[in-house]
Design a protein around this motif. Sequence first.
Motif, PDB file in Angstrom:
ATOM      1  N   VAL A 194       0.862  -1.184   0.000  1.00 21.37           N
ATOM      2  CA  VAL A 194       0.000   0.000   0.000  1.00 21.37           C
ATOM      3  C   VAL A 194       0.902   1.239   0.000  1.00 21.37           C
ATOM      4  N   PRO A 195       1.148   1.830  -1.179  1.00 18.28           N
ATOM      5  CA  PRO A 195       1.899   3.083  -1.233  1.00 18.28           C
ATOM      6  C   PRO A 195       1.013   4.226  -0.755  1.00 18.28           C
ATOM      7  N   ALA A 196       1.565   5.087   0.075  1.00 17.46           N
ATOM      8  CA  ALA A 196       0.796   6.213   0.621  1.00 17.46           C
ATOM      9  C   ALA A 196       1.677   7.449   0.688  1.00 17.46           C
ATOM     10  N   LEU A 197       1.142   8.564   0.240  1.00 24.37           N
ATOM     11  CA  LEU A 197       1.829   9.853   0.306  1.00 24.37           C
ATOM     12  C   LEU A 197       1.002  10.800   1.163  1.00 24.37           C
ATOM     13  N   ASP A 198       1.669  11.582   1.972  1.00 22.68           N
ATOM     14  CA  ASP A 198       0.977  12.543   2.830  1.00 22.68           C
ATOM     15  C   ASP A 198       0.350  13.626   1.959  1.00 22.68           C
ATOM     16  N   ALA A 221       3.518   6.483   4.823  1.00 22.73           N
ATOM     17  CA  ALA A 221       3.482   5.142   5.407  1.00 22.73           C
ATOM     18  C   ALA A 221       3.285   5.197   6.916  1.00 22.73           C
ATOM     19  N   GLU A 222       3.963   6.136   7.571  1.00 24.03           N
ATOM     20  CA  GLU A 222       3.871   6.240   9.023  1.00 24.03           C
ATOM     21  C   GLU A 222       2.453   6.577   9.460  1.00 24.03           C
ATOM     22  N   GLY A 254      12.122   4.929   7.063  1.00 24.64           N
ATOM     23  CA  GLY A 254      12.999   5.973   6.539  1.00 24.64           C
ATOM     24  C   GLY A 254      13.129   6.003   5.037  1.00 24.64           C
ATOM     25  N   PHE A 255      14.383   6.044   4.578  1.00 32.24           N
ATOM     26  CA  PHE A 255      14.648   6.225   3.153  1.00 32.24           C
ATOM     27  C   PHE A 255      14.176   5.022   2.331  1.00 32.24           C
ATOM     28  N   LEU A 256      14.021   3.860   2.941  1.00 33.22           N
ATOM     29  CA  LEU A 256      13.554   2.695   2.210  1.00 33.22           C
ATOM     30  C   LEU A 256      12.113   2.862   1.742  1.00 33.22           C
ATOM     31  N   ALA A 257      11.383   3.760   2.392  1.00 30.23           N
ATOM     32  CA  ALA A 257       9.982   3.986   2.035  1.00 30.23           C
ATOM     33  C   ALA A 257       9.821   5.057   0.968  1.00 30.23           C
TER      34      ALA A 257
END
Length: 233
Positions: A110-114, A163-164, A181-184
């Motif tokens: 599930v990709p998620a962007l703020d 993601a957080e 972190g950067f992996l996301a």
Amino acid sequence: MICLGIESAGKTAGVAIWKEDEPLYEATLSAGFTHSESLLEMIQTALTAARLTAADIDLWAVCAGPGSFTGLRIGLALVKGLTFATGAPCVGVSTLEALAWCAGPAATVVPALDARRGQVYAAAFQAGQSPRRLLEDAARDPASLADFVESCKKPLVFVGDGAEICYNRYKDVPGVARLPGFLAASRAAGVCLAAMEQARQGNTQSGEQLRPQYLRLSQAERERAEKLAAKPQ
């Protein structure tokens, strides 16, 4: 097929070059520069490092959205210019799909962007060698994903800068995790991989056809609509 992909949908700028299934180059910059300052130089550095010229690129790829309105416009304008100059086709890639291509091992991604305003831009994919879409890109309240998160195949991993936000809501669901972190973060490698898959299916575009996919109105457009709605009829 040699593909050069650009990531400009968020705070980081990224450039990658892939030849078929082989990565030739990738770089990510998150140093506070604007994409308009950094991307052209990053592309030139990438081409030089891979011992290529712009004329060697068979496919130009770029995140078409969702993401930062300004960042998307810069990346899209740059790729439009490169397609006009070289004659090679391009692909505008979903930022969320590009994230899914680099998510690593999981049953569901599930990709998620703020997206601010209490929302995330989110989609869902069945993970694998070629991610299969399960939910369309949309601006969503994280709570609206509840039924999907409960019923989908596990493990499920959240990726992206939202993601957080999603993980904090669903972390008590068994089999749910997030990339740290950067992996996301979205990578230009994912842009290349998604674009090459589209090209294999015959889904390429000209520079004139390339369009952003914002998913919702900009703040200026929302404010204008509110002012117009408030005017007496």
